[in-house]
Design a protein around this motif. Structure first.
Motif, PDB file in Angstrom:
ATOM      1  N   GLY A   5     -49.915  33.502  11.931  1.00 30.97           N
ATOM      2  CA  GLY A   5     -49.696  34.836  12.476  1.00 30.97           C
ATOM      3  C   GLY A   5     -48.280  34.986  13.001  1.00 30.97           C
ATOM      4  N   ASN A   6     -47.817  34.000  13.778  1.00 36.11           N
ATOM      5  CA  ASN A   6     -46.436  34.025  14.249  1.00 36.11           C
ATOM      6  C   ASN A   6     -45.466  34.033  13.078  1.00 36.11           C
ATOM      7  OD1 ASN A   6     -46.929  34.013  17.003  1.00 36.11           O
ATOM      8  ND2 ASN A   6     -46.789  31.796  17.203  1.00 36.11           N
ATOM      9  N   LYS A   8     -54.460  34.043  14.696  1.00 36.19           N
ATOM     10  CA  LYS A   8     -54.315  35.457  15.020  1.00 36.19           C
ATOM     11  C   LYS A   8     -54.023  36.179  13.716  1.00 36.19           C
ATOM     12  CE  LYS A   8     -50.620  34.814  17.739  1.00 36.19           C
ATOM     13  NZ  LYS A   8     -50.048  33.469  17.468  1.00 36.19           N
ATOM     14  N   ALA A  51     -51.970  39.889  11.870  1.00 39.62           N
ATOM     15  CA  ALA A  51     -50.971  40.937  12.050  1.00 39.62           C
ATOM     16  C   ALA A  51     -50.974  41.850  10.840  1.00 39.62           C
ATOM     17  CB  ALA A  51     -49.582  40.317  12.244  1.00 39.62           C
ATOM     18  N   TRP A  91     -49.366  42.919  16.031  1.00 39.23           N
ATOM     19  CA  TRP A  91     -50.597  42.135  16.133  1.00 39.23           C
ATOM     20  C   TRP A  91     -51.811  42.991  15.813  1.00 39.23           C
ATOM     21  CZ3 TRP A  91     -48.741  37.787  15.589  1.00 39.23           C
ATOM     22  CH2 TRP A  91     -47.698  37.270  16.365  1.00 39.23           C
ATOM     23  N   HIS A 133     -53.362  38.897  21.261  1.00 37.36           N
ATOM     24  CA  HIS A 133     -52.095  39.428  21.771  1.00 37.36           C
ATOM     25  C   HIS A 133     -52.010  40.945  21.678  1.00 37.36           C
ATOM     26  CE1 HIS A 133     -50.643  35.497  22.412  1.00 37.36           C
ATOM     27  NE2 HIS A 133     -50.024  35.277  21.274  1.00 37.36           N
ATOM     28  N   TYR A 134     -52.896  41.557  20.924  1.00 37.52           N
ATOM     29  CA  TYR A 134     -52.817  43.003  20.716  1.00 37.52           C
ATOM     30  C   TYR A 134     -53.300  43.744  21.966  1.00 37.52           C
ATOM     31  CZ  TYR A 134     -57.689  41.922  19.543  1.00 37.52           C
ATOM     32  OH  TYR A 134     -58.977  41.437  19.566  1.00 37.52           O
TER      33      TYR A 134
END
Length: 275
Positions: free
Chosen positions: A162-163, A191, A193, A208, A240-241
């Motif tokens: 995700g990052n 995660k 995105a 995100w 994180h969203y």
């Protein structure tokens, strides 16, 4: 693969409340964020032990502690020492940020010296370190992380597709091949995105997305592939969203991740295609 939840969405919740939230959400344990404004801060690292007791009382593990540590200073000594005393033996380091104004080779050399100092400190306490692949850093990809960690066998890698999507993408299997296989992976960040158009025509941004809503990261192939390669380390779920209800968001994403893991257990080839 145990499902940890990064505790960031719960802010400064007291240890017992945090442990209750994670148990009710269906997690196996916590990825405890040590940062100002959260359950444990750099000034209250004694709370790591209290949080560990609360988690264990709910049948959960303190699977990892995530920090902003980048140098082997007094704060690092305190945080790592308290982790060791609490039995938390996996610690995520902070980020070595990329700055185009600084000569790249010099920045890499300084980061390598700092990493070597942290590796020595952690080894004295019996704590394993992981370096996350993170956008905006000197280690956004496997190749960049491998350069930083050459000769530092005591530090493992924390892939985070995700990052990595924030700066493009990298095939998950290539990531593992470059860093030396699943044995060099300390944790995998989970995660998702999506790319969305900006107000200005022709410009897009990566934001995100709830894991349960899908996105650009193909977890339906990554998780079976990790399973086929024999990876048995932890997964750290990140929410994180923006959300008005962190508990519901975490519970929903944990349930979705559990479903993906059930599918992964049905069998996959090492390149991530289902059998």
């Amino acid at each position: 693969m145990k499902v940890l939840v990064l505790t960031k969405p719960f802010g400064d919740a007291p240890p017992q409340q945090l442990a209750d939230h994670l148990a009710q959400a269906g997690a196996d344990g916590a990825d405890l964020l040590v940062r100002d404004g959260h359950t444990v801060t750099p000034d209250t690292v004694g709370r790591i032990a209290e949080t560990t007791r609360a988690l264990r009382g709910n049948g959960l593990d303190l699977g990892m502690v995530s920090t902003d540590l980048t140098t082997a200073d007094g704060e690092a000594e305190r945080v790592i020492g308290h982790c060791a005393e609490a039995g938390a033996t996996l610690l995520r380091l902070g980020f070595y940020r990329y700055d185009a104004r600084i000569e790249h080779a010099a920045a890499v050399d300084r980061a390598r010296r700092d990493l070597a100092g942290l590796a020595e400190l952690a080894a004295r306490h019996g704590v394993r370190l992981v370096l996350a692949l993170h956008h905006g850093t000197l280690h956004p990809s496997a190749a960049h992380a491998a350069r930083l960690l050459t000769g530092l066998d005591g530090i493992h890698v924390h892939p985070d597709p995700g990052n990595q999507a924030k700066e493009g993408s990298e095939h998950w299997r290539l990531t593992l091949d470059v860093i030396g296989g699943p044995g060099r992976v300390g944790c995998v960040g989970v995660k998702n995105a999506v790319w969305e158009p900006e107000a200005r025509p022709g410009e897009w941004t990566c934001v995100w997305q709830p894991l349960a809503d899908g996105g650009v990261v193909p977890w339906h192939t990554i998780l079976p592939g990790l399973d086929a390669l024999g990876y048995t380390g932890p997964l750290s779920l990140h929410v994180h969203y923006p959300t008005d209800d962190p508990f519901t968001a975490v519970r929903r994403d944990v349930a979705h991740l559990r479903g993906l893991l059930l599918e992964a257990g049905r069998g996959a080839s090492a390149d991530g295609t289902t059998n």
